[in-house]
Design a protein around this motif. Sequence first.
Motif, mmCIF file in Angstrom:
data_model
loop_
_atom_site.group_PDB
_atom_site.id
_atom_site.type_symbol
_atom_site.label_atom_id
_atom_site.label_comp_id
_atom_site.label_asym_id
_atom_site.label_seq_id
_atom_site.Cartn_x
_atom_site.Cartn_y
_atom_site.Cartn_z
ATOM 1 N N UNK A 619 14.007 -4.090 -7.244
ATOM 2 C CA UNK A 619 14.010 -4.659 -8.461
ATOM 3 C C UNK A 619 13.431 -6.218 -8.442
ATOM 4 N N UNK A 620 12.385 -6.306 -9.434
ATOM 5 C CA UNK A 620 11.930 -7.633 -9.665
ATOM 6 C C UNK A 620 12.237 -8.050 -11.261
ATOM 7 N N UNK A 621 12.617 -9.097 -11.739
ATOM 8 C CA UNK A 621 12.778 -9.465 -13.048
ATOM 9 C C UNK A 621 11.486 -10.021 -13.558
ATOM 10 N N UNK A 622 10.464 -10.627 -12.594
ATOM 11 C CA UNK A 622 9.300 -11.155 -13.261
ATOM 12 C C UNK A 622 8.263 -10.310 -13.876
ATOM 13 N N UNK A 623 7.643 -10.488 -14.631
ATOM 14 C CA UNK A 623 6.607 -9.741 -15.312
ATOM 15 C C UNK A 623 5.488 -9.507 -14.431
ATOM 16 N N UNK A 624 5.360 -8.084 -14.113
ATOM 17 C CA UNK A 624 4.051 -7.751 -13.213
ATOM 18 C C UNK A 624 2.542 -7.876 -14.020
ATOM 19 N N UNK A 625 1.753 -8.062 -13.073
ATOM 20 C CA UNK A 625 0.203 -8.376 -13.731
ATOM 21 C C UNK A 625 -0.423 -7.177 -13.108
ATOM 22 N N UNK A 626 0.314 -6.576 -12.053
ATOM 23 C CA UNK A 626 -0.631 -5.392 -11.570
ATOM 24 C C UNK A 626 0.263 -4.109 -11.867
ATOM 25 N N UNK A 627 -0.695 -2.866 -11.550
ATOM 26 C CA UNK A 627 0.067 -1.581 -11.465
ATOM 27 C C UNK A 627 0.158 -0.919 -10.354
ATOM 28 N N UNK A 628 -0.352 -1.659 -9.215
ATOM 29 C CA UNK A 628 -0.190 -0.775 -7.974
ATOM 30 C C UNK A 628 -0.550 -2.115 -7.015
ATOM 31 N N UNK A 629 0.028 -1.841 -5.633
ATOM 32 C CA UNK A 629 -0.088 -2.803 -4.568
ATOM 33 C C UNK A 629 -0.746 -1.874 -3.659
ATOM 34 N N UNK A 630 -2.164 -2.310 -3.299
ATOM 35 C CA UNK A 630 -3.189 -1.803 -2.041
ATOM 36 C C UNK A 630 -2.946 -2.579 -1.050
ATOM 37 N N UNK A 631 -2.845 -1.796 0.389
ATOM 38 C CA UNK A 631 -2.643 -2.469 1.531
ATOM 39 C C UNK A 631 -4.036 -1.981 2.361
ATOM 40 N N UNK A 632 -4.920 -2.899 2.324
ATOM 41 C CA UNK A 632 -6.077 -2.692 3.294
ATOM 42 C C UNK A 632 -5.861 -2.535 4.782
ATOM 43 N N UNK A 633 -6.601 -1.892 5.386
ATOM 44 C CA UNK A 633 -6.341 -1.837 6.850
ATOM 45 C C UNK A 633 -6.475 -3.067 7.612
ATOM 46 N N UNK A 634 -7.391 -4.003 6.993
ATOM 47 C CA UNK A 634 -7.968 -5.224 7.812
ATOM 48 C C UNK A 634 -7.082 -6.416 7.330
ATOM 49 N N UNK A 635 -6.150 -6.237 6.372
ATOM 50 C CA UNK A 635 -5.124 -7.268 5.876
ATOM 51 C C UNK A 635 -3.844 -7.222 6.132
ATOM 52 N N UNK A 636 -3.471 -6.284 7.129
ATOM 53 C CA UNK A 636 -2.194 -6.082 7.331
ATOM 54 C C UNK A 636 -1.431 -7.322 8.163
ATOM 55 N N UNK A 637 -2.015 -7.903 9.157
ATOM 56 C CA UNK A 637 -1.412 -9.118 9.815
ATOM 57 C C UNK A 637 -1.217 -10.457 8.716
ATOM 58 N N UNK A 638 -2.091 -10.309 7.565
ATOM 59 C CA UNK A 638 -1.887 -11.344 6.561
ATOM 60 C C UNK A 638 -0.572 -11.213 5.855
#
Length: 741
Positions: A619-638
């Motif tokens: 649960x989050x109470x802050x208003x979301x500006x995105x509709x999905x979270x995408x995890x690219x393969x090259x950004x996992x460590x980040x």
Amino acid sequence: MIFRIAISRLNNFLLKNSDIRIILFFSKSQLLNKCEIEFIKKIILLEKGSIYDLDKKNILIKNPFDFFIKKKIKPTLINDIYLNHIKIISVSKEIEQVKIVEKLVYKMIKNGINPYKIGLILGDKYLTIPLFNSLKKILGNNLSISIDYPIKNIPIHYTFFSIFELLLKKEKFKKFYGKDILRLLSDGYIKKFFIKKNLSFIVDKWNAENSNFIPESIINKYLSKNDIYIIFQIQTHDTKKCIIGIISFIRKLKIIFISNSKNNLLELKFLSKLEIYIQKLRILVRKTEKNFLGIKDIFNIYQQFINTEKIPYIRKNPKGLNIIEFMDSYFENFENTIITSVNEGVIPPDRIKKYNTLIPFDIRNKFNLSIFQENEEIYHHYFRKILKNSKNIYLIYKNQPDELNSGEKSRFIHQIEISSKLTIENKKKFSFLFSKSKIYPIVIKKTESMIQRLYKISTHGISPSSIYLYNYNPLLFYYKKILGLNDLEKISMKQQVGKIIHKILEILYHPIKGYLITIDWINEMKKNYEYITEKVILKYIKNSFIKGKNILLYSIVKNYIKNFISWEEGFVHKGHQILIKELECSFSTILDIGEHQVNLYGIIDRIDEYDGITRIIDYKIGISKIKKIHIPLNKIENIFQDPDNRNTMQLLIYMYLWFKSPIFLGLKNSPPIISIVSPEKDKNNSILTIPVIFFHQKKKFITYECYVKIFLPCLINRISEILNPKIPIIEKKIGIFDKFF
């Protein structure tokens, strides 16, 4: 009350002092309070003075009936004022107000506007110092400032707060409490002026004692030759000697600051004012035979001093840009006006803070005592005058709540929006106009005691919030986790709302645990949620009824819960089957990192089955500006290093805990969906499910084998860096103005 008594005695005073004449000049009779009007009327009737109206070009008033104020105050509207010269700017953080003002002034000066034609009106005086320093870069000495600066905004008052905390615990336990000493030695002013070498060995000695207290022998051994030793010698059981000890330390600090008075002007004024305050207390104690005051009373008096006293911060320059308070704006006219902190509770001020009284409103009104409507009416008149007399006006307000600000725009801005078609400009990203000198971060090498403390923390448990804290700023991780100074932090309103919402949802859904959600369950929750919300909030605020700022808290929480139930109802109406499996459930597992075993743990808000598919929901109470979270393969460590990826990291750790949990061990072949539930942007009363999408194939699932191969090494690597004895604690600089906020 003093004013009322003075008026009752005015007749006798004037009869006994027949040679006294009183001359008064006033502007805008409608802004005078009832006592002031009564005073002026008496002066006219008794013919003991002259009263001049400045608004009518110094016309002498001879008839008391010329003074008239409607008893029922009606709010003055602003829809009769031309409003197209107004620009409303919305920002999310305090620092952004400083940047906006800097940019506006820079642009005005570049366009040839003289500094003296610009007025900067401070809604909240908290911004005085950062704004002054920021504008000094642009204007140099072309600045004029007249502010009664609240003492509570001067950071050095925290130093004395730490001293009093130390002395209070000493009086209570007859020993020095370890955390209080660490807090004092970590104070910025103490470190700068008193600590010439690393005192980490005191921490080592304390850890070796395996106690909450630091023995006086250690303090005597390592601090007796230091000027700070004055504090540890203060005798808390003897009020007179205690006061003398405090005054001695104040004078020691003053000597240090006087050597560089130009850069420590506010601190010097603070210390001088505090010394006078304590000296008065010393005189009072000296005149009494018995010590009726203790260290706790002195601390309470100090807190009163902090919350009420102000320091005049005045620097006059007729050719300079004017920085003034809102209540001083009535006597100034500027072609270009910038007003900061135009938020509800600031302009106009919070009636609760302004009129903190036990006398009910009806009684105050009946006996002609001051009431908050009068104060609000004065603010309204001042605001109207600014709108009418300035060619260009910039109103800046903050749209996010925090400890300093409600995050709600002022009612005056609401009126402007209703009366015109002005749009609000939202500012998001800024670039600094000037290069800043290099500031070196604080670097703390890990000592043996720190390393042992880190291993102890890892054995007890590392959570996603601990990793995020390290990612955000390793120095904060050091203060909170290694030194254990959590009690310094105040809980923000956002944190309060989050805790309360989590608790209410747990109570509402607990009867459904293990069952499918049905329309009957939904209707039952609709019937009970308001009662449960009120009950949880009352328990949280420790009060018998909701009032003041807690009404806003109640409204926010109730609205979220209502929308959450409607969000759930929508799925059930569409025929989806939702089975509640776990609520606010704690999970943990052991990670082998080098030679050490780390206990990784977390509390998952909700685990359910949606049409047979397991979902892990946060649960989050802050208003979301995105509709999905995408995890690219090259950004996992980040994800495990960048604090901006906090929510994604949290969900990924929850997923691993789910994989390792014995409760769900048989479901490893059916991996879960991980997602966030939060309010939707630009849609009122709407809750949104934000799923996490993996890799370029846009998969919603990953297998346990895939997680172990791709994600787990990055998580282990980050925790290894936190525990690594060779990697020091390095402060992360967040922004140029952080020292002010």
